[in-house]
Write a protein that holds these residues in place. Structure first.
Motif, PDB file in Angstrom:
ATOM      1  N   TYR B  48       1.173  -1.372  -0.064  1.00  0.00           N
ATOM      2  CA  TYR B  48       0.299  -0.635   0.138  1.00  0.00           C
ATOM      3  C   TYR B  48       0.677   1.052   0.096  1.00  0.00           C
ATOM      4  O   TYR B  48       0.408   2.201  -0.429  1.00  0.00           O
ATOM      5  CB  TYR B  48      -0.688  -0.075   1.044  1.00  0.00           C
ATOM      6  CG  TYR B  48      -1.925  -1.213   1.058  1.00  0.00           C
ATOM      7  CD1 TYR B  48      -3.226  -0.560  -0.067  1.00  0.00           C
ATOM      8  CD2 TYR B  48      -2.710  -2.263   1.540  1.00  0.00           C
ATOM      9  CE1 TYR B  48      -4.459  -1.074  -0.318  1.00  0.00           C
ATOM     10  CE2 TYR B  48      -3.361  -3.167   1.225  1.00  0.00           C
ATOM     11  CZ  TYR B  48      -4.198  -2.434   1.025  1.00  0.00           C
ATOM     12  OH  TYR B  48      -5.843  -3.089   0.076  1.00  0.00           O
ATOM     13  N   HIS B  49       2.117   0.960   0.419  1.00  0.00           N
ATOM     14  CA  HIS B  49       2.891   1.897  -0.096  1.00  0.00           C
ATOM     15  C   HIS B  49       2.817   2.980  -1.284  1.00  0.00           C
ATOM     16  O   HIS B  49       3.166   3.649  -1.498  1.00  0.00           O
ATOM     17  CB  HIS B  49       4.496   2.445   1.216  1.00  0.00           C
ATOM     18  CG  HIS B  49       5.443   3.146   0.816  1.00  0.00           C
ATOM     19  ND1 HIS B  49       5.434   4.286   1.601  1.00  0.00           N
ATOM     20  CD2 HIS B  49       6.625   3.848  -0.015  1.00  0.00           C
ATOM     21  CE1 HIS B  49       6.505   4.751   1.682  1.00  0.00           C
ATOM     22  NE2 HIS B  49       7.477   4.332   0.187  1.00  0.00           N
ATOM     23  N   TYR B  50       3.583   1.614  -2.440  1.00  0.00           N
ATOM     24  CA  TYR B  50       3.681   1.753  -3.806  1.00  0.00           C
ATOM     25  C   TYR B  50       2.080   2.045  -4.267  1.00  0.00           C
ATOM     26  O   TYR B  50       2.377   2.623  -5.730  1.00  0.00           O
ATOM     27  CB  TYR B  50       4.330   1.005  -4.226  1.00  0.00           C
ATOM     28  CG  TYR B  50       5.722   0.266  -3.870  1.00  0.00           C
ATOM     29  CD1 TYR B  50       6.620   1.853  -5.005  1.00  0.00           C
ATOM     30  CD2 TYR B  50       5.804   0.323  -2.283  1.00  0.00           C
ATOM     31  CE1 TYR B  50       8.276   1.348  -3.584  1.00  0.00           C
ATOM     32  CE2 TYR B  50       7.058   0.621  -2.152  1.00  0.00           C
ATOM     33  CZ  TYR B  50       8.105   0.618  -2.691  1.00  0.00           C
ATOM     34  OH  TYR B  50       9.798   0.657  -1.555  1.00  0.00           O
ATOM     35  N   TYR B  51       1.271   1.350  -3.704  1.00  0.00           N
ATOM     36  CA  TYR B  51      -0.239   1.731  -4.745  1.00  0.00           C
ATOM     37  C   TYR B  51      -1.256   1.676  -3.509  1.00  0.00           C
ATOM     38  O   TYR B  51      -1.591   1.702  -2.486  1.00  0.00           O
ATOM     39  CB  TYR B  51      -0.492   0.084  -5.181  1.00  0.00           C
ATOM     40  CG  TYR B  51       0.648  -0.210  -6.149  1.00  0.00           C
ATOM     41  CD1 TYR B  51       0.855   0.601  -7.444  1.00  0.00           C
ATOM     42  CD2 TYR B  51       1.218  -1.348  -5.645  1.00  0.00           C
ATOM     43  CE1 TYR B  51       1.797  -0.239  -8.487  1.00  0.00           C
ATOM     44  CE2 TYR B  51       3.024  -1.292  -7.012  1.00  0.00           C
ATOM     45  CZ  TYR B  51       3.000  -1.325  -7.824  1.00  0.00           C
ATOM     46  OH  TYR B  51       3.561  -1.145  -8.401  1.00  0.00           O
ATOM     47  N   ASP B  52      -2.220   2.679  -3.568  1.00  0.00           N
ATOM     48  CA  ASP B  52      -3.378   3.504  -3.704  1.00  0.00           C
ATOM     49  C   ASP B  52      -4.073   2.218  -3.273  1.00  0.00           C
ATOM     50  O   ASP B  52      -4.601   2.522  -1.941  1.00  0.00           O
ATOM     51  CB  ASP B  52      -3.600   4.584  -3.908  1.00  0.00           C
ATOM     52  CG  ASP B  52      -2.988   5.920  -4.363  1.00  0.00           C
ATOM     53  OD1 ASP B  52      -2.807   5.505  -3.221  1.00  0.00           O
ATOM     54  OD2 ASP B  52      -3.584   7.040  -4.660  1.00  0.00           O
ATOM     55  N   SER B  53      -4.721   1.127  -4.063  1.00  0.00           N
ATOM     56  CA  SER B  53      -5.805   0.419  -4.110  1.00  0.00           C
ATOM     57  C   SER B  53      -4.962  -0.631  -4.956  1.00  0.00           C
ATOM     58  O   SER B  53      -4.245  -0.270  -5.287  1.00  0.00           O
ATOM     59  CB  SER B  53      -7.142   1.248  -4.862  1.00  0.00           C
ATOM     60  OG  SER B  53      -7.002   0.641  -5.955  1.00  0.00           O
ATOM     61  N   LYS B  54      -6.046  -1.840  -4.257  1.00  0.00           N
ATOM     62  CA  LYS B  54      -5.765  -2.980  -5.024  1.00  0.00           C
ATOM     63  C   LYS B  54      -6.100  -2.835  -6.709  1.00  0.00           C
ATOM     64  O   LYS B  54      -5.341  -3.610  -7.718  1.00  0.00           O
ATOM     65  CB  LYS B  54      -6.693  -4.222  -4.933  1.00  0.00           C
ATOM     66  CG  LYS B  54      -6.826  -5.772  -5.474  1.00  0.00           C
ATOM     67  CD  LYS B  54      -7.636  -6.655  -4.952  1.00  0.00           C
ATOM     68  CE  LYS B  54      -7.647  -7.605  -5.812  1.00  0.00           C
ATOM     69  NZ  LYS B  54      -8.625  -8.321  -4.952  1.00  0.00           N
ATOM     70  N   ASP B  55      -6.329  -2.347  -6.785  1.00  0.00           N
ATOM     71  CA  ASP B  55      -7.288  -1.958  -8.518  1.00  0.00           C
ATOM     72  C   ASP B  55      -6.194  -0.806  -9.508  1.00  0.00           C
ATOM     73  O   ASP B  55      -5.065  -1.083 -10.513  1.00  0.00           O
ATOM     74  CB  ASP B  55      -8.215  -0.926  -8.370  1.00  0.00           C
ATOM     75  CG  ASP B  55      -9.196  -0.828  -9.491  1.00  0.00           C
ATOM     76  OD1 ASP B  55      -9.689  -2.577 -10.128  1.00  0.00           O
ATOM     77  OD2 ASP B  55      -9.193   0.290 -10.608  1.00  0.00           O
ATOM     78  N   ALA B  56      -5.616   0.110  -8.079  1.00  0.00           N
ATOM     79  CA  ALA B  56      -4.453   0.686  -9.165  1.00  0.00           C
ATOM     80  C   ALA B  56      -3.461  -0.396  -9.334  1.00  0.00           C
ATOM     81  O   ALA B  56      -2.836  -0.424  -9.907  1.00  0.00           O
ATOM     82  CB  ALA B  56      -3.940   1.850  -8.449  1.00  0.00           C
ATOM     83  N   LEU B  57      -2.711  -1.010  -8.299  1.00  0.00           N
ATOM     84  CA  LEU B  57      -2.079  -2.698  -8.811  1.00  0.00           C
ATOM     85  C   LEU B  57      -2.219  -2.761  -9.802  1.00  0.00           C
ATOM     86  O   LEU B  57      -1.402  -3.630 -11.050  1.00  0.00           O
ATOM     87  CB  LEU B  57      -1.866  -2.784  -7.536  1.00  0.00           C
ATOM     88  CG  LEU B  57      -0.786  -4.388  -7.016  1.00  0.00           C
ATOM     89  CD1 LEU B  57      -0.232  -4.432  -5.821  1.00  0.00           C
ATOM     90  CD2 LEU B  57      -1.011  -5.780  -8.084  1.00  0.00           C
ATOM     91  N   LEU B  58      -3.840  -3.779  -9.987  1.00  0.00           N
ATOM     92  CA  LEU B  58      -3.695  -4.706 -10.932  1.00  0.00           C
ATOM     93  C   LEU B  58      -3.910  -4.143 -12.105  1.00  0.00           C
ATOM     94  O   LEU B  58      -3.318  -4.720 -13.390  1.00  0.00           O
ATOM     95  CB  LEU B  58      -5.475  -4.423 -10.569  1.00  0.00           C
ATOM     96  CG  LEU B  58      -5.544  -6.318 -10.195  1.00  0.00           C
ATOM     97  CD1 LEU B  58      -4.814  -7.338  -9.817  1.00  0.00           C
ATOM     98  CD2 LEU B  58      -7.008  -7.176 -10.533  1.00  0.00           C
ATOM     99  N   LEU B  59      -4.412  -2.104 -11.843  1.00  0.00           N
ATOM    100  CA  LEU B  59      -3.632  -1.779 -13.294  1.00  0.00           C
ATOM    101  C   LEU B  59      -2.335  -1.420 -14.196  1.00  0.00           C
ATOM    102  O   LEU B  59      -1.823  -2.000 -15.433  1.00  0.00           O
ATOM    103  CB  LEU B  59      -4.531   0.214 -13.282  1.00  0.00           C
ATOM    104  CG  LEU B  59      -5.397   0.733 -14.441  1.00  0.00           C
ATOM    105  CD1 LEU B  59      -5.909  -0.420 -15.261  1.00  0.00           C
ATOM    106  CD2 LEU B  59      -4.917   1.848 -14.100  1.00  0.00           C
ATOM    107  N   GLN B  60      -0.930  -1.535 -12.685  1.00  0.00           N
ATOM    108  CA  GLN B  60      -0.367  -1.311 -13.085  1.00  0.00           C
ATOM    109  C   GLN B  60       0.423  -3.045 -13.656  1.00  0.00           C
ATOM    110  O   GLN B  60       1.081  -3.300 -14.578  1.00  0.00           O
ATOM    111  CB  GLN B  60       0.923  -0.974 -11.989  1.00  0.00           C
ATOM    112  CG  GLN B  60       2.175  -1.236 -11.946  1.00  0.00           C
ATOM    113  CD  GLN B  60       2.894  -0.059 -12.424  1.00  0.00           C
ATOM    114  OE1 GLN B  60       3.151   0.831 -11.636  1.00  0.00           O
ATOM    115  NE2 GLN B  60       3.446   0.599 -13.734  1.00  0.00           N
ATOM    116  N   PHE B  61       0.147  -3.589 -13.324  1.00  0.00           N
ATOM    117  CA  PHE B  61      -0.129  -5.067 -13.313  1.00  0.00           C
ATOM    118  C   PHE B  61       0.306  -5.466 -15.153  1.00  0.00           C
ATOM    119  O   PHE B  61       0.184  -6.354 -15.501  1.00  0.00           O
ATOM    120  CB  PHE B  61      -0.176  -6.116 -12.258  1.00  0.00           C
ATOM    121  CG  PHE B  61      -0.094  -7.773 -13.018  1.00  0.00           C
ATOM    122  CD1 PHE B  61       1.306  -7.509 -12.617  1.00  0.00           C
ATOM    123  CD2 PHE B  61      -1.170  -8.594 -13.292  1.00  0.00           C
ATOM    124  CE1 PHE B  61       1.336  -8.993 -13.257  1.00  0.00           C
ATOM    125  CE2 PHE B  61      -0.499  -9.173 -13.461  1.00  0.00           C
ATOM    126  CZ  PHE B  61       0.908  -9.983 -13.504  1.00  0.00           C
TER     127      PHE B  61
END
Lengths: 198, 198
Positions: B48-61
């Motif tokens: 969560y330090h690097y991504y605001d939300s799970k959704d943001a992480l998934l988008l980056q992924f």
DNA sequence: GTCTATACTAAGATAGAC
DNA sequence: GTCTATCTTAGTATAGAC
């Protein structure tokens, strides 16, 4: 030929349709028993009366959906193999996708990643493709035997046609490349016209 | 040509690789921040330090995965359009799928249902297909202009070839129809040989 | 066969120490 | 930048009344 989903009782059918709506409206990640109950005029626990677990429900739902998809495959065999092939293509890749068909295809795309790892899901997707491949292959074979088509390998040609249809449909559902569908279809018709027809 | 994923810091890259492992090993439904942290040598809150939300992480992924996929497309342009086409097909549909490629394709299949509804996912899948279609189209066009190929519409032929490749790969990953891949490939080569080559 | 109520678990996300 | 601890919500599933 009785479909397994014909054996479902009224409430089970309602649950299947509610699952369909939940999946189409909210996607796989958000698909929960609570979400299905929201789409249903029944309580959560009623669903557990019919299904031991969410997984059992999902399995039944895949079977239900595959049956519905297979029911849309109109296997009208005529006396003109080329026209029969064109008919198959137009059925699976209609110029205008009805909302009903679009939803059915979307559900299959949504469930398909399960087939990557789970054998029991994989088998159902195998069944669909085998069914489609067989229909196309028989049509090509009739054409070859009637000398309407060149002496191609019916199995190879059928798998080619099926893969093209699937790839086109998949692209249509998951990309914004609207022109691609028409282009692939046009080339597929041209392939049948010039390459298959002797 | 800098890939966006080159801009990721070391920890972000670790998170991307952990996400990849979690997705491959446990599927989309089980993909949680906790599950990713399990594959990572870091705590949940670090993510969560690097991504605001799970959704943001998934988008980056998805971006990360699309970049990796596009890196595997070896655009070696030779002087023989027919051989170039065959090379493209052999690259995208290798006889032996390496574990690395299989995983990459599986991740794309797993994420693809998101493209059904979410525009931002859809655009990335559109990008992949547009890129592939362009490469194939240019090759066909060179062949037509060099009179090696018949006077087909390069766009139509390219979309046809791309759809066939995608449908074949999709079937290979989601069904048990092992023979289908080889059959579709054989027919695709034969199409290029007999229909495209003049 | 359907309901309400609830036990239990795990998820997403944040607070604050180091 | 990474940790532990915690809040809050939502999920799966069950118990028991009607």
């Amino acid at each position: 030929m009785t479909k397994e989903s014909d054996a479902l009782c009224a409430t089970e059918k309602e649950i299947m349709h509610a699952t369909h709506r939940a999946l189409v409206n909210s996607g796989y990640a958000a698909l929960s028993i609570s979400r299905i109950a929201d789409e249903l005029d029944k309580a959560k626990s009623t669903i557990y009366h019919y299904y031991d677990s969410k997984d059992a429900l999902l399995l039944q739902f895949l079977r239900f959906t595959v049956d519905r998809f297979e029911a849309t495959i109109n296997t009208s065999i005529g006396d003109d193999p080329k026209e029969d092939l064109n008919h198959i293509i137009r059925t699976l890749l209609p110029s205008q996708l009805t909302e009903e068909k679009r939803q059915l295809y979307c559900v299959l795309v949504t469930l398909s990643p399960q087939a990557l790892e789970r054998a029991i899901f994989r088998e159902q997707f195998t069944e669909i493709d085998t069914r489609l491949a067989t229909i196309i292959e028989k049509t090509v074979r009739r054409g070859v035997e009637a000398d309407v088509f060149r002496d191609v390998d019916p199995t190879h040609a059928a798998e080619h046609i099926l893969a093209t249809i699937k790839g086109t449909m998949y692209g249509r559902l998951t990309t914004n490349r609207e022109a691609a569908t028409a282009a692939a279809k046009a080339s597929l018709f041209s392939y049948i016209d010039s390459h298959l027809v002797s």
